[in-house]
Design an enzyme around this catalytic site. Sequence first.
Site, PDB file in Angstrom:
ATOM      1  N   HIS A  17      90.488  20.385  62.507  1.00  0.00           N
ATOM      2  CA  HIS A  17      89.643  21.836  62.376  1.00  0.00           C
ATOM      3  C   HIS A  17      89.858  22.646  63.444  1.00  0.00           C
ATOM      4  CE1 HIS A  17      87.021  19.323  59.598  1.00  0.00           C
ATOM      5  NE2 HIS A  17      87.674  19.784  58.836  1.00  0.00           N
ATOM      6  N   LYS A  41      80.100  17.131  47.957  1.00  0.00           N
ATOM      7  CA  LYS A  41      80.312  15.988  48.793  1.00  0.00           C
ATOM      8  C   LYS A  41      78.887  15.667  49.093  1.00  0.00           C
ATOM      9  CE  LYS A  41      84.754  17.689  50.479  1.00  0.00           C
ATOM     10  NZ  LYS A  41      85.412  18.328  51.818  1.00  0.00           N
ATOM     11  N   ARG A  90      96.617  19.939  55.252  1.00  0.00           N
ATOM     12  CA  ARG A  90      97.014  18.596  55.954  1.00  0.00           C
ATOM     13  C   ARG A  90      98.261  17.960  55.368  1.00  0.00           C
ATOM     14  NH1 ARG A  90      91.633  17.008  55.359  1.00  0.00           N
ATOM     15  NH2 ARG A  90      92.481  15.884  53.802  1.00  0.00           N
ATOM     16  N   SER A 128      87.840  14.602  57.803  1.00  0.00           N
ATOM     17  CA  SER A 128      86.200  14.178  58.494  1.00  0.00           C
ATOM     18  C   SER A 128      85.834  12.879  57.586  1.00  0.00           C
ATOM     19  CB  SER A 128      85.580  15.222  57.843  1.00  0.00           C
ATOM     20  OG  SER A 128      85.510  16.336  58.555  1.00  0.00           O
TER      21      SER A 128
END
Length: 174
Positions: A17, A41, A90, A128
Amino acid sequence: MKRAIYPGTFDPITFGHIDVARRAAHLYDEVIVAVAAASTKTPIFDLEQRSELARVALQEFPNIHVLSFDGLLVEFARKLGAISIVRGLRAVSDFESEIQMAAVNRRLAPEIETVFLSPTEELGFVSSSIVRELARLGGNVASFVPLHVVDALKEIITHEQATKAGANMLNSPH
């Protein structure tokens, strides 16, 4: 002034990040790292904690600021006068959902462009969720997140484990 929004849950903020935010800061006059309140989430850190961890991680960059938001991203971006939404990619697995979100955002706010940046190759696998799982299993996450995040993870996981141990003792048949 060219302002971009870099949104996410940042639960917790990782070196990936930070890399994307740093690179965006070279392209824009100002980058707002927008920590999302509402999410599908279930974050390990609350909104205030996630925002503060990001603020500390990004404090060395004078044109990066951290704000939290709740609600529609494009409305937040409009309110701040952003011209772009920066998203990190990513892997190919991120691509499909990110393209769908970009299309929806373009429909809602055609004046705001979505820009995709990928982290450096050595950070491309860091997420994460991987960091949280590794930390919960007692792994060393210091090569994935700043030290203040390592400390915060240790504290919250220790608290989680103590709470779970206490609940197990209460439910014990003894």
